[in-house]
Design an enzyme around this catalytic site. Structure first.
Site, PDB file in Angstrom:
ATOM      1  CG  ASP A   1       3.412  -9.027  -3.372  1.00  0.00           C
ATOM      2  OD1 ASP A   1       2.701  -9.659  -4.158  1.00  0.00           O
ATOM      3  OD2 ASP A   1       3.039  -8.622  -2.261  1.00  0.00           O
TER       4      ASP A   1
ATOM      5  CD  GLU B   1       3.255  26.522   3.261  1.00  0.00           C
ATOM      6  OE1 GLU B   1       4.273  26.237   2.632  1.00  0.00           O
ATOM      7  OE2 GLU B   1       2.100  26.412   2.808  1.00  0.00           O
TER       8      GLU B   1
ATOM      9  N   PRO C   1       7.245  15.305   3.616  1.00  0.00           N
ATOM     10  CG  PRO C   1       6.805  17.085   2.173  1.00  0.00           C
ATOM     11  CD  PRO C   1       6.340  16.433   3.417  1.00  0.00           C
TER      12      PRO C   1
ATOM     13  NE  ARG D   1      -0.072  -5.946  -0.196  1.00  0.00           N
ATOM     14  CZ  ARG D   1       0.883  -6.800  -0.569  1.00  0.00           C
ATOM     15  NH1 ARG D   1       2.050  -6.792   0.031  1.00  0.00           N
ATOM     16  NH2 ARG D   1       0.666  -7.678  -1.530  1.00  0.00           N
TER      17      ARG D   1
HETATM   18 CL1  6GU Z   1       4.458  12.064   3.868  1.00  0.00          CL
HETATM   19  N1  6GU Z   1       3.579  14.378   2.998  1.00  0.00           N
HETATM   20  C1  6GU Z   1       3.442  15.336   2.045  1.00  0.00           C
HETATM   21  N2  6GU Z   1       2.762  16.439   2.331  1.00  0.00           N
HETATM   22  N3  6GU Z   1       3.962  15.224   0.834  1.00  0.00           N
HETATM   23  C2  6GU Z   1       4.631  14.096   0.565  1.00  0.00           C
HETATM   24  C3  6GU Z   1       4.807  13.074   1.494  1.00  0.00           C
HETATM   25  C4  6GU Z   1       4.264  13.247   2.719  1.00  0.00           C
HETATM   26  N4  6GU Z   1       5.541  12.095   0.926  1.00  0.00           N
HETATM   27  C5  6GU Z   1       5.791  12.516  -0.299  1.00  0.00           C
HETATM   28  N5  6GU Z   1       5.265  13.712  -0.523  1.00  0.00           N
END
Ligand code: 6GU
Length: 240
Positions: free
Chosen positions: A167, A114, A87, A152
């Site tokens: 698209d 974590e 994230p 794709r």
């Molecule tokens: Cl790549 N990993 C995790 N654990 N949560 C996420 C993410 C990735 N992308 C958005 N949320």
């Protein structure tokens, strides 16, 4: 193209890659997807891959040794992008997918618990990607999203029927509304222009609909989109 995935949960990938377009791409050897179980590189009899964070705090952190061992076993001496799904990464979008499809090989590392030891970020990984501003339990679903969007685009993966040309996002605009049979459903009609056979009029209507839809739903995209002078004027008129 070859994509290697390092994960603690290789089984999560079976059904998405065993269906539909991605399966067809694998079967026709347009892409090779190789799964690597991080557990196989774990330490000791119990194949440990994570430990408590130095300095304290909640949860477990993926240790450097198993991740370095797994990735180095895959890449050898070659220079291949090593992408950590986290994230904290840069936001994934169509442009990033178009960039990734230019590589002949990618290594995707799925983060978990974590997080991962910072030395993995600093000395092993070459890129970090997030698929959006929300938290998933691990990088696996994110890796599947990235792979789907990249594969794709490989030549031959989509038939002309499924062509990616119009698209949403590939034009910088959201896609125009689509209709199929029946012509009238519960009294709701297909827009007559689509039945007119006038291809120029149809193209004009679709372009306008794509712009109006993008204006209504994603003004942020419209600012970056490649619009003609008269299209900009139409947008200004509508947004007043
Ligand atoms: Cl790549 N990993 C995790 N654990 N949560 C996420 C993410 C990735 N992308 C958005 N949320």
């Amino acid at each position: 193209m070859r994509i290697d995935i390092v994960t603690l949960f290789p089984n999560m990938f079976s059904s998405p890659f065993d269906e539909s377009i991605i399966k067809r791409a694998i079967d026709s050897r347009l892409v090779e997807i190789v799964l690597h179980n991080l557990r196989d590189y774990g330490l000791g009899k119990h194949r440990v891959v994570a430990d408590y964070p130095h300095g304290g705090g909640a949860g477990m952190v993926l240790m450097p040794e198993p991740l370095f061992a797994a990735v180095e076993a895959i890449k050898g001496k070659s220079e291949i992008p090593v992408i950590l799904l986290t994230p904290q990464g840069r936001l994934f979008n169509q442009k990033v997918a178009e960039e990734l499809v230019t590589y002949s090989q990618l290594i995707l590392v799925c983060g978990h618990y974590e997080g991962v030891d910072e030395r993995v970020r600093e000395h092993l990984v070459t890129d970090e990607i997030s698929i959006g501003d929300y938290v998933l339990t691990g990088g696996e679903l994110a890796a599947m999203v990235v792979i789907d969007a990249v594969v794709r685009q490989l030549p031959g993966v989509l038939g002309s029927e499924e062509s990616a040309r119009d698209d949403s996002h590939s034009t910088g605009l959201l896609e125009y509304p689509q209709y199929t049979r029946p012509q009238t459903y519960r009294g709701w009609e297909v827009p007559p222009v689509l039945l007119s056979g006038n291809h120029a009029e149809i193209a004009k209507w679709r372009r306008e609909q794509a712009i109006l839809r993008t204006l209504a739903r994603r003004t942020d995209l419209l600012e970056k989109a490649d619009l003609l002078e008269e299209e900009r004027k139409m947008v200004e008129k509508k947004s007043n």
